[in-house]
Write a protein that holds these residues in place. Structure first.
Motif, PDB file in Angstrom:
ATOM      1  N   CYS A 232       0.836  -1.180   0.000  1.00 50.96           N
ATOM      2  CA  CYS A 232       0.000   0.000   0.000  1.00 50.96           C
ATOM      3  C   CYS A 232       0.879   1.241   0.000  1.00 50.96           C
ATOM      4  O   CYS A 232       1.987   1.228   0.503  1.00 50.96           O
ATOM      5  CB  CYS A 232      -0.906   0.004   1.221  1.00 50.96           C
ATOM      6  N   CYS A 234      -0.268   4.119   1.257  1.00 49.27           N
ATOM      7  CA  CYS A 234      -0.854   5.109   2.150  1.00 49.27           C
ATOM      8  C   CYS A 234       0.206   5.651   3.120  1.00 49.27           C
ATOM      9  O   CYS A 234       1.176   4.999   3.430  1.00 49.27           O
ATOM     10  CB  CYS A 234      -2.036   4.530   2.929  1.00 49.27           C
ATOM     11  N   CYS A 265      -7.338   3.515   5.897  1.00 46.24           N
ATOM     12  CA  CYS A 265      -6.974   3.333   4.494  1.00 46.24           C
ATOM     13  C   CYS A 265      -7.840   2.232   3.892  1.00 46.24           C
ATOM     14  O   CYS A 265      -7.942   1.149   4.446  1.00 46.24           O
ATOM     15  CB  CYS A 265      -5.494   2.969   4.371  1.00 46.24           C
ATOM     16  N   PHE A 267      -7.308   0.507   1.262  1.00 40.48           N
ATOM     17  CA  PHE A 267      -6.556  -0.577   0.636  1.00 40.48           C
ATOM     18  C   PHE A 267      -6.020  -1.576   1.659  1.00 40.48           C
ATOM     19  O   PHE A 267      -6.173  -2.774   1.506  1.00 40.48           O
ATOM     20  CB  PHE A 267      -5.376  -0.008  -0.163  1.00 40.48           C
ATOM     21  N   CYS A 268      -5.355  -1.071   2.711  1.00 41.40           N
ATOM     22  CA  CYS A 268      -4.648  -1.978   3.615  1.00 41.40           C
ATOM     23  C   CYS A 268      -5.253  -1.991   5.001  1.00 41.40           C
ATOM     24  O   CYS A 268      -4.835  -2.769   5.853  1.00 41.40           O
ATOM     25  CB  CYS A 268      -3.172  -1.612   3.690  1.00 41.40           C
TER      26      CYS A 268
END
Ligand SMILES: [Zn+2]
Length: 295
Positions: A232, A234, A265, A267-268
């Motif tokens: 990720c 982020c 986040c 995504f992760c």
């Protein structure tokens, strides 16, 4: 190696291919979400497709595949990225608990966008409407209409693992003195061979074995596999920009009630917490991290 992409070439025809297997990449992408099975499967297929397309690009930079679902659809956004170094990530925004369906059923009359952002050079985006037959058919249409490159996609995912194969007919050499493809029937023949593959076979057979099984009567050159992994991008800075996109009133309300604002986040799953001081800094400029980051 379970997360990898591998290139192959048909030496006597202008056809290239890529095979991909994804295991921990999909697992990591799903780790912090409770995706219903059809959503996880579509995310798996999209990650596999993204890895295959990224592998065909020579430039450094990122390839993004995005699907914007229509208003009533179960999926409003599917977003996957692949970097040149093998790093991948992906996320899905969805509603409800869909029990079945592929791209078209889950996203409705959606638009699919492919974006290439080279490290040096112009950003490029192509958009295509989704095909009822699914993601592979949609991408084949995209490559035929937007890129004028005949391309076949084979994608499979069971929600825990994903696999895929791409076949692409390379542009014919037209300069004088160059002969056309040595084997003009190869594209049809290779496509037919690949189409004999069931989704289960694609998912359960290792790349090398798969290529041997399908194309043992062809002259195929297979390259070294390249590793793929979940990563990720982020950071507190990027998350602070999300904070700046929220209504100030909303932020203050959360601060009054909880003392901190938590932004997660997509995504992760990493969470970033901002107390009142952090919020002031984050809203004032772009370079202030949150006070705490944890998973
Ligand atoms: Zn993240």
């Amino acid at each position: 190696m379970t997360d990898a992409c591998q290139r192959f070439l048909f030496d006597e025809a202008d056809i290239r291919g890529e095979v991909v297997e994804l295991d921990s990449v999909l697992e990591s992408a799903c780790e912090h979400h409770q995706y219903p099975l059809p959503v996880a499967r579509l995310l798996g297929e999209a990650l596999a497709a993204c890895a295959l397309m990224r592998a065909t690009i020579k430039l450094e930079g990122q390839l993004t595949l995005q699907v914007y679902g229509d208003d009533d659809a179960a999926i409003s956004l599917l977003l996957v990225h692949a970097d040149g170094d093998g790093a991948m990530r992906g996320t899905v925004r969805y509603q409800g608990e869909p029990q079945r369906g592929g791209l078209h059923q889950l996203c409705g009359n959606a638009r699919l966008a492919i974006t290439i952002e080279p490290e040096d050079g112009q950003r490029y985006q192509g958009v295509v409407g989704t095909e009822e037959e699914g993601l592979a058919a949609t991408l084949e249409t995209y490559f035929r209409d937007s890129e004028q490159l005949p391309t076949r996609f084979f994608l499979a995912s069971d929600g825990a693992r994903a696999a895929g194969m791409l076949l692409q007919r390379m542009p014919q050499k037209t300069s004088e003195g160059e002969s056309p493809a040595v084997d003009p029937d190869a594209w049809e023949r290779v496509g037919h061979l690949a189409a004999t593959l069931s989704e289960r076979e694609l998912l359960e057979t290792g790349s090398e074995e798969l290529l041997h099984k399908l194309f043992h009567q062809e002259t195929v050159r297979v390259f070294e596999p390249r590793e793929l992994y979940f990563r990720c991008r982020c950071s507190a800075e990027r998350i602070a920009s999300i904070l700046r996109g929220l209504e100030r009133e909303e932020i203050d309300k959360v601060l009054d009630e909880a003392g901190v604002v938590e932004v997660r986040c997509e995504f992760c799953g990493a969470a970033f917490r901002y107390d009142r001081v952090d919020v002031e800094h984050a809203l004032a400029d772009s370079a202030t991290p949150g006070s705490e980051r944890y998973h």
